[in-house]
Motif scaffolding. Sequence first.
Motif, PDB file in Angstrom:
ATOM      1  N   LEU A  65       0.820  -1.218   0.000  1.00  0.00           N
ATOM      2  CA  LEU A  65       0.000   0.000   0.000  1.00  0.00           C
ATOM      3  C   LEU A  65       0.850   1.263   0.000  1.00  0.00           C
ATOM      4  O   LEU A  65       0.467   2.272  -0.605  1.00  0.00           O
ATOM      5  CB  LEU A  65      -0.928  -0.005   1.213  1.00  0.00           C
ATOM      6  N   SER A  66       1.984   1.229   0.691  1.00  0.00           N
ATOM      7  CA  SER A  66       2.825   2.427   0.748  1.00  0.00           C
ATOM      8  C   SER A  66       3.294   2.847  -0.639  1.00  0.00           C
ATOM      9  O   SER A  66       3.387   4.039  -0.952  1.00  0.00           O
ATOM     10  CB  SER A  66       4.035   2.174   1.656  1.00  0.00           C
ATOM     11  N   GLU A  67       3.569   1.883  -1.492  1.00  0.00           N
ATOM     12  CA  GLU A  67       4.001   2.166  -2.853  1.00  0.00           C
ATOM     13  C   GLU A  67       2.811   2.469  -3.768  1.00  0.00           C
ATOM     14  O   GLU A  67       2.890   3.319  -4.651  1.00  0.00           O
ATOM     15  CB  GLU A  67       4.780   0.976  -3.415  1.00  0.00           C
ATOM     16  N   LEU A  68       1.709   1.755  -3.535  1.00  0.00           N
ATOM     17  CA  LEU A  68       0.522   1.951  -4.365  1.00  0.00           C
ATOM     18  C   LEU A  68      -0.033   3.366  -4.220  1.00  0.00           C
ATOM     19  O   LEU A  68      -0.531   3.948  -5.191  1.00  0.00           O
ATOM     20  CB  LEU A  68      -0.549   0.923  -3.978  1.00  0.00           C
ATOM     21  N   GLN A  69       0.057   3.924  -3.031  1.00  0.00           N
ATOM     22  CA  GLN A  69      -0.515   5.251  -2.797  1.00  0.00           C
ATOM     23  C   GLN A  69       0.125   6.296  -3.691  1.00  0.00           C
ATOM     24  O   GLN A  69      -0.561   7.156  -4.245  1.00  0.00           O
ATOM     25  CB  GLN A  69      -0.344   5.634  -1.328  1.00  0.00           C
ATOM     26  N   ALA A  70       1.442   6.227  -3.862  1.00  0.00           N
ATOM     27  CA  ALA A  70       2.134   7.211  -4.687  1.00  0.00           C
ATOM     28  C   ALA A  70       1.732   7.108  -6.153  1.00  0.00           C
ATOM     29  O   ALA A  70       1.710   8.106  -6.876  1.00  0.00           O
ATOM     30  CB  ALA A  70       3.640   7.035  -4.545  1.00  0.00           C
ATOM     31  N   ALA A  71       1.403   5.900  -6.613  1.00  0.00           N
ATOM     32  CA  ALA A  71       1.066   5.700  -8.027  1.00  0.00           C
ATOM     33  C   ALA A  71      -0.422   5.865  -8.303  1.00  0.00           C
ATOM     34  O   ALA A  71      -0.821   6.373  -9.350  1.00  0.00           O
ATOM     35  CB  ALA A  71       1.522   4.315  -8.465  1.00  0.00           C
ATOM     36  N   PHE A  72      -1.251   5.446  -7.353  1.00  0.00           N
ATOM     37  CA  PHE A  72      -2.702   5.429  -7.547  1.00  0.00           C
ATOM     38  C   PHE A  72      -3.314   6.821  -7.389  1.00  0.00           C
ATOM     39  O   PHE A  72      -4.332   7.140  -8.009  1.00  0.00           O
ATOM     40  CB  PHE A  72      -3.308   4.443  -6.550  1.00  0.00           C
ATOM     41  N   GLY A  73      -2.711   7.656  -6.553  1.00  0.00           N
ATOM     42  CA  GLY A  73      -3.203   9.013  -6.401  1.00  0.00           C
ATOM     43  C   GLY A  73      -4.327   9.183  -5.412  1.00  0.00           C
ATOM     44  O   GLY A  73      -4.955  10.237  -5.350  1.00  0.00           O
ATOM     45  N   HIS A  74      -4.617   8.152  -4.623  1.00  0.00           N
ATOM     46  CA  HIS A  74      -5.638   8.231  -3.580  1.00  0.00           C
ATOM     47  C   HIS A  74      -5.022   7.788  -2.259  1.00  0.00           C
ATOM     48  O   HIS A  74      -4.015   7.084  -2.230  1.00  0.00           O
ATOM     49  CB  HIS A  74      -6.842   7.341  -3.905  1.00  0.00           C
ATOM     50  N   ASP A  75      -5.660   8.180  -1.174  1.00  0.00           N
ATOM     51  CA  ASP A  75      -5.171   7.819   0.151  1.00  0.00           C
ATOM     52  C   ASP A  75      -5.571   6.381   0.451  1.00  0.00           C
ATOM     53  O   ASP A  75      -6.720   6.099   0.763  1.00  0.00           O
ATOM     54  CB  ASP A  75      -5.767   8.764   1.198  1.00  0.00           C
ATOM     55  N   VAL A  76      -4.614   5.450   0.345  1.00  0.00           N
ATOM     56  CA  VAL A  76      -4.926   4.040   0.547  1.00  0.00           C
ATOM     57  C   VAL A  76      -4.339   3.494   1.848  1.00  0.00           C
ATOM     58  O   VAL A  76      -4.722   2.415   2.291  1.00  0.00           O
ATOM     59  CB  VAL A  76      -4.425   3.181  -0.641  1.00  0.00           C
ATOM     60  N   SER A  77      -3.390   4.211   2.442  1.00  0.00           N
ATOM     61  CA  SER A  77      -2.725   3.689   3.634  1.00  0.00           C
ATOM     62  C   SER A  77      -3.485   3.968   4.926  1.00  0.00           C
ATOM     63  O   SER A  77      -3.297   3.279   5.916  1.00  0.00           O
ATOM     64  CB  SER A  77      -1.312   4.284   3.744  1.00  0.00           C
ATOM     65  N   VAL A  78      -4.335   4.994   4.925  1.00  0.00           N
ATOM     66  CA  VAL A  78      -5.122   5.317   6.104  1.00  0.00           C
ATOM     67  C   VAL A  78      -6.397   4.477   6.090  1.00  0.00           C
ATOM     68  O   VAL A  78      -7.109   4.427   5.084  1.00  0.00           O
ATOM     69  CB  VAL A  78      -5.463   6.817   6.146  1.00  0.00           C
ATOM     70  N   HIS A  79      -6.671   3.801   7.177  1.00  0.00           N
ATOM     71  CA  HIS A  79      -7.823   2.903   7.290  1.00  0.00           C
ATOM     72  C   HIS A  79      -7.851   1.888   6.142  1.00  0.00           C
ATOM     73  O   HIS A  79      -8.805   1.823   5.363  1.00  0.00           O
ATOM     74  CB  HIS A  79      -9.139   3.688   7.315  1.00  0.00           C
ATOM     75  N   PRO A  80      -6.801   1.091   6.015  1.00  0.00           N
ATOM     76  CA  PRO A  80      -6.758   0.119   4.905  1.00  0.00           C
ATOM     77  C   PRO A  80      -7.868  -0.918   4.971  1.00  0.00           C
ATOM     78  O   PRO A  80      -8.216  -1.510   3.951  1.00  0.00           O
ATOM     79  CB  PRO A  80      -5.381  -0.534   5.071  1.00  0.00           C
ATOM     80  N   GLU A  81      -8.435  -1.149   6.170  1.00  0.00           N
ATOM     81  CA  GLU A  81      -9.503  -2.135   6.294  1.00  0.00           C
ATOM     82  C   GLU A  81     -10.753  -1.739   5.509  1.00  0.00           C
ATOM     83  O   GLU A  81     -11.583  -2.585   5.182  1.00  0.00           O
ATOM     84  CB  GLU A  81      -9.846  -2.357   7.772  1.00  0.00           C
ATOM     85  N   THR A  82     -10.897  -0.448   5.180  1.00  0.00           N
ATOM     86  CA  THR A  82     -12.061   0.011   4.404  1.00  0.00           C
ATOM     87  C   THR A  82     -11.690   0.354   2.963  1.00  0.00           C
ATOM     88  O   THR A  82     -12.518   0.899   2.230  1.00  0.00           O
ATOM     89  CB  THR A  82     -12.694   1.245   5.071  1.00  0.00           C
ATOM     90  N   LEU A  83     -10.461   0.057   2.565  1.00  0.00           N
ATOM     91  CA  LEU A  83      -9.982   0.474   1.253  1.00  0.00           C
ATOM     92  C   LEU A  83     -10.839  -0.076   0.117  1.00  0.00           C
ATOM     93  O   LEU A  83     -11.256   0.666  -0.783  1.00  0.00           O
ATOM     94  CB  LEU A  83      -8.524   0.019   1.072  1.00  0.00           C
ATOM     95  N   VAL A  84     -11.126  -1.369   0.140  1.00  0.00           N
ATOM     96  CA  VAL A  84     -11.886  -1.977  -0.955  1.00  0.00           C
ATOM     97  C   VAL A  84     -13.295  -1.400  -1.013  1.00  0.00           C
ATOM     98  O   VAL A  84     -13.832  -1.135  -2.101  1.00  0.00           O
ATOM     99  CB  VAL A  84     -11.919  -3.507  -0.794  1.00  0.00           C
ATOM    100  N   ALA A  85     -13.908  -1.194   0.144  1.00  0.00           N
ATOM    101  CA  ALA A  85     -15.260  -0.609   0.161  1.00  0.00           C
ATOM    102  C   ALA A  85     -15.250   0.816  -0.360  1.00  0.00           C
ATOM    103  O   ALA A  85     -16.182   1.248  -1.062  1.00  0.00           O
ATOM    104  CB  ALA A  85     -15.818  -0.649   1.586  1.00  0.00           C
ATOM    105  N   ARG A  86     -14.197   1.580  -0.029  1.00  0.00           N
ATOM    106  CA  ARG A  86     -14.143   2.987  -0.431  1.00  0.00           C
ATOM    107  C   ARG A  86     -13.757   3.175  -1.886  1.00  0.00           C
ATOM    108  O   ARG A  86     -14.345   3.984  -2.609  1.00  0.00           O
ATOM    109  CB  ARG A  86     -13.139   3.738   0.453  1.00  0.00           C
ATOM    110  N   LEU A  87     -12.754   2.435  -2.327  1.00  0.00           N
ATOM    111  CA  LEU A  87     -12.148   2.719  -3.627  1.00  0.00           C
ATOM    112  C   LEU A  87     -12.097   1.503  -4.543  1.00  0.00           C
ATOM    113  O   LEU A  87     -11.319   1.485  -5.497  1.00  0.00           O
ATOM    114  CB  LEU A  87     -10.722   3.249  -3.410  1.00  0.00           C
TER     115      LEU A  87
END
Length: 440
Positions: free
Chosen positions: A57-79
């Motif tokens: 996730l730390s690397e994905l955040q820089a490439a994806f352009g969205h906040d993925v590292s904060v509250h990762p347990e809800t990442l799939v539901a959110r994005l």
Amino acid sequence: MVWLRFLYCFLRLRRPILWALVAWLSVAAASAHPMPNSVVLLDLHPTGVGAELQLPLSELQAAFGHDVSVHPETLVARLGPALREYLAQHVRPVSPDGNAWTVAVRDLSVHAAEQTNTGPYQQLTAHLWLTPAAGETPRAFTFFYDVIVHQVVTHVALVSVRRDWETGRVGAEAPSEVGIIRLDVRDNFIPPLVINQAAGNWWAGFRGMVGLGVRHIAEGTDHLLFLLVLLLPAPLLLTKGGRWGRFGGVRYSLVRLLKVVTAFTLGHSLTLLAGALGWLRLPSQPVEILIAVSILVSAAHALRPLFAGREAWVAAGFGLVHGLAFASTLAELHLPAGPMALSILGFNIGIELMQLFVIALTVPWLILLSRTPSYAAVRVAGAILAAVAAGAWIVERSSGQANLLAGVVGRVAQYAPWLLAALAVAALASHWRQHKSQLA
């Protein structure tokens, strides 16, 4: 005028200089602060390729352009939809003839990655299905892949083949690395990876499935424990008070053992076939819980008769449950009818070979021990230990949380050969002691 000439040379050579500087900084940063890599695991099937992407996730955040590292347990539901679109855009397999494959992003999940030298981290696991054009082989393609790499110049994706039925690689072996995808900093280009796996044959697939069946039972402590605990009272007769009594004789013992083993084999073979062909499917969690319950029931029966004379029926009934667990392994292969039939046969042969091997090593000592007064203590101790292990597994599989007792059981299972040796020594010592007392 010297400074004008220097400026002219710098502007003319600025691109190679800048990329050399970027490369140097990338290497320096990676050496000082190593970051986790992406992992791409490919499963080659006759109709397509399954791909599992493990993305930090730390690397994905820089490439994806969205906040993925904060509250990762809800990442799939959110994005979830945005992540699927992003992955579909950056995974592009192409056939040797230049035809683009279809890419379907299936399930996404977030969990902690295994501990590495980079330290613990959270990762997104994505499962994709890659389908070639009609009539084209899934064994040869050019893999255009730049997830994360297109933005994070230091990032690396390690690509391996995890499963390939035609060559006998059915998932039990370590993945075979086929290449590394990274940015070529000199040319500012991410080279695609050419996948070209040699053709296999049905015999390699069949042998691989036999080996997988053997390993599945060798590593499946719960399956073997159920069968062995159910066999504990098999050599014994019933007393008039409804308890386990004395040794019933070699022929009596072998007949009962044969009935139990045959019934268990028939039971799990039926549901293995039905589950592998997709006729019967159950979620894995209740199946695993029922397997632990089957051990608990057989342990209680070994302590005091619950279904004396009906052990074969119980073995067949619980064998149906164990077969569903076996079938989940085959269902992951996504094979057409012919290879699937061979896989079911080979996998079942492997299971039976390993079962018979363990029984052949264990049963003679049980029969020898059952002729001595020491067998009662061995039977009770074995049943209690099996009940404790079953209870730990039931709690673990119901809650989804590992517990200390289940971990201890797993570690003890690693010493199975030594436990078998201890059983043999106990049987020989008890038999010698009884023989000596009879002579006296």
